[in-house]
Design a protein around this motif. Structure first.
Motif, mmCIF file in Angstrom:
data_model
loop_
_atom_site.group_PDB
_atom_site.id
_atom_site.type_symbol
_atom_site.label_atom_id
_atom_site.label_comp_id
_atom_site.label_asym_id
_atom_site.label_seq_id
_atom_site.Cartn_x
_atom_site.Cartn_y
_atom_site.Cartn_z
ATOM 1 N N LEU A 207 0.679 -1.170 0.032
ATOM 2 C CA LEU A 207 0.013 -0.084 -0.117
ATOM 3 C C LEU A 207 0.824 1.230 0.040
ATOM 4 N N PRO A 208 0.393 2.287 -0.706
ATOM 5 C CA PRO A 208 1.187 3.572 -0.352
ATOM 6 C C PRO A 208 1.137 4.260 1.077
ATOM 7 N N LEU A 209 2.367 4.200 1.454
ATOM 8 C CA LEU A 209 2.637 4.391 2.907
ATOM 9 C C LEU A 209 3.924 4.835 3.167
ATOM 10 N N SER A 210 3.968 6.052 3.698
ATOM 11 C CA SER A 210 5.500 6.571 4.014
ATOM 12 C C SER A 210 5.889 5.861 5.371
ATOM 13 N N MET A 211 7.199 6.190 5.750
ATOM 14 C CA MET A 211 7.486 5.709 6.972
ATOM 15 C C MET A 211 6.985 6.448 8.235
ATOM 16 N N ASP A 212 7.027 7.724 8.212
ATOM 17 C CA ASP A 212 6.314 8.608 8.975
ATOM 18 C C ASP A 212 4.654 8.208 9.156
ATOM 19 N N GLU A 213 4.116 7.906 8.177
ATOM 20 C CA GLU A 213 2.827 7.499 8.307
ATOM 21 C C GLU A 213 2.611 6.242 9.064
ATOM 22 N N ALA A 214 3.583 5.264 8.736
ATOM 23 C CA ALA A 214 3.663 3.966 9.394
ATOM 24 C C ALA A 214 3.802 3.973 10.902
ATOM 25 N N GLU A 215 4.836 4.725 11.165
ATOM 26 C CA GLU A 215 4.922 5.078 12.794
ATOM 27 C C GLU A 215 3.988 5.458 13.452
ATOM 28 N N ALA A 216 3.374 6.704 12.820
ATOM 29 C CA ALA A 216 1.904 7.109 13.338
ATOM 30 C C ALA A 216 0.928 6.424 13.721
ATOM 31 N N LEU A 217 0.613 5.511 12.679
ATOM 32 C CA LEU A 217 -0.399 4.440 12.748
ATOM 33 C C LEU A 217 -0.092 3.329 13.824
ATOM 34 N N ALA A 218 1.244 2.993 13.855
ATOM 35 C CA ALA A 218 1.713 2.124 14.749
ATOM 36 C C ALA A 218 1.704 2.521 16.299
ATOM 37 N N GLU A 219 2.162 3.652 16.530
ATOM 38 C CA GLU A 219 2.144 4.273 17.675
ATOM 39 C C GLU A 219 1.095 3.855 18.788
ATOM 40 N N PRO A 220 -0.147 4.067 18.687
ATOM 41 C CA PRO A 220 -1.427 3.504 19.461
ATOM 42 C C PRO A 220 -1.279 2.035 19.615
ATOM 43 N N LEU A 221 -0.767 1.342 18.898
ATOM 44 C CA LEU A 221 -0.909 -0.211 18.900
ATOM 45 C C LEU A 221 0.120 -0.663 19.840
ATOM 46 N N GLN A 222 1.083 0.092 20.080
ATOM 47 C CA GLN A 222 2.373 -0.309 20.882
ATOM 48 C C GLN A 222 1.981 -0.990 22.439
ATOM 49 N N ALA A 223 0.846 -0.242 22.874
ATOM 50 C CA ALA A 223 0.473 -0.599 24.257
ATOM 51 C C ALA A 223 -0.069 -1.905 24.230
ATOM 52 N N VAL A 224 -0.732 -2.052 23.319
ATOM 53 C CA VAL A 224 -1.702 -3.370 23.059
ATOM 54 C C VAL A 224 -0.951 -4.661 23.070
ATOM 55 N N PHE A 225 0.084 -4.386 22.207
ATOM 56 C CA PHE A 225 1.147 -5.514 21.942
ATOM 57 C C PHE A 225 1.874 -5.765 23.016
ATOM 58 N N ALA A 226 2.347 -4.661 23.705
ATOM 59 C CA ALA A 226 3.295 -4.748 24.812
ATOM 60 C C ALA A 226 2.449 -5.656 26.045
ATOM 61 N N ASP A 227 1.217 -5.316 26.288
ATOM 62 C CA ASP A 227 0.265 -6.104 27.191
ATOM 63 C C ASP A 227 0.256 -7.404 27.006
#
Length: 304
Positions: free
Chosen positions: A98-118
């Motif tokens: 999908l058309p996606l920049s690294m900045d966009e990828a990191e922004a989308l992933a940021e709120p998911l980090q805590a979910v996986f960390a749990d």
């Protein structure tokens, strides 16, 4: 066990059905020798050329290739995906392309980090298109479908099943909800881009101690193919060097549109075919062998 490669130049192509009757390759293959069917699909094709000592752990291989830190951890691909609801469920429309920049990828992933960390995992954004989950080395994973198996189909039919997979189905749904609500996806829709509203889990395992192949080298761009070649210790060249291909090497064009193959790659393939035996392997399993002298078979018009 890898497919033994004779002294031919290998060319890996998209499914045969994608090539219409006007495509120049079809006319060329009328003079070639039809071979028994070979491997089918993306992972099947890779497994025909490369043998890992533990299946095909795509996530560990690509993480090692991109960052060199796979170590002895267990890795699972968690690639950004686009899911589209329909009347009966939801379909996987795209994954990892999908058309996606690294900045966009990191922004989308940021709120998911805590979910996986749990859950005792760490979400690593290895590249804009390749996301990975780092898990403890002894993690037991259910069977996950590769993206190619689920594309265009009801994705819920391809989610892991059974009690051991329940945790992953819950995570899958939680991630979808969070990405659906992410403001970046609203911006993407305004720009006419598909949303990144899901992750696709696949390719789990640990880095294989050894990868073997009968190939002498690879020409291509696919990250997993390049990762396998590097692990096997064979040279790699980009497709800009296509004219340097020789017997024993693999040219990977299976990710290219057939019209691009006709306009960009076909002239070079024709020239290569005048000096090297060329074995064409299609993602749908069909195979042909074209030898340089076959172009003199004016009498042969077998329908491929």
């Amino acid at each position: 066990m890898t497919d033994p490669v004779p002294q031919t130049l290998e060319c890996w192509l998209p499914a045969w059905q994608r090539f219409d009757h006007a495509h120049p390759l079809r006319a060329w293959l009328q003079r070639a020798d039809r071979l028994p069917g070979g491997a089918v699909g993306y992972l099947g094709g890779l497994a025909a050329y490369f043998h890992c000592d533990a299946g095909m752990p795509a996530a560990a291989l690509t993480r090692e290739y991109l960052h060199g830190d796979a170590g002895d951890a267990c890795w699972l691909g968690a690639d950004p995906a686009w899911v589209q609801p329909d009347m009966t469920g939801a379909r996987l429309m795209a994954c990892g392309q999908l058309p996606l920049s690294m900045d966009e990828a990191e922004a989308l992933a940021e709120p998911l980090q805590a979910v996986f960390a749990d859950e005792g995992m760490k979400l690593e954004i290895s590249s804009a298109q390749r996301w990975h989950l780092r898990l403890p080395a002894q993690s037991t994973l259910p069977d996950f479908a590769a993206p190619e198996a689920a594309l265009g189909e009801d994705l819920y039919e391809h989610l892991p099943q059974g009690e051991a997979a329940r945790r992953w189905r819950v995570l899958f749904n939680e991630v979808q909800v969070m990405l659906h609500q992410h403001p970046l996806n609203a911006q993407r829709r305004e720009r006419g881009l598909p949303p990144i509203n899901s992750l696709w889990f696949w390719g789990g395992g640990v880095l294989p101690a050894q990868v073997s192949t009968a190939l002498s080298g690879v020409i291509g761009e696919d990250v997993l193919l390049l990762a396998l070649a590097k692990r096997a210790g064979i040279p790699v060249q980009r497709r800009t060097r296509l004219d340097s291909a020789k017997a024993g090497w693999l040219i990977d064009l299976q990710d290219q549109p057939v019209d691009v193959i006709a306009s960009e790659w076909w002239p070079t393939l024709q020239q290569l075919g005048k000096r090297e035996p060329l074995r064409f392997a299609f993602a749908s399993g069909e195979r042909w062998l074209h030898r340089p002298w076959h172009r003199l078979r004016f009498w042969q018009r077998s329908k491929p």
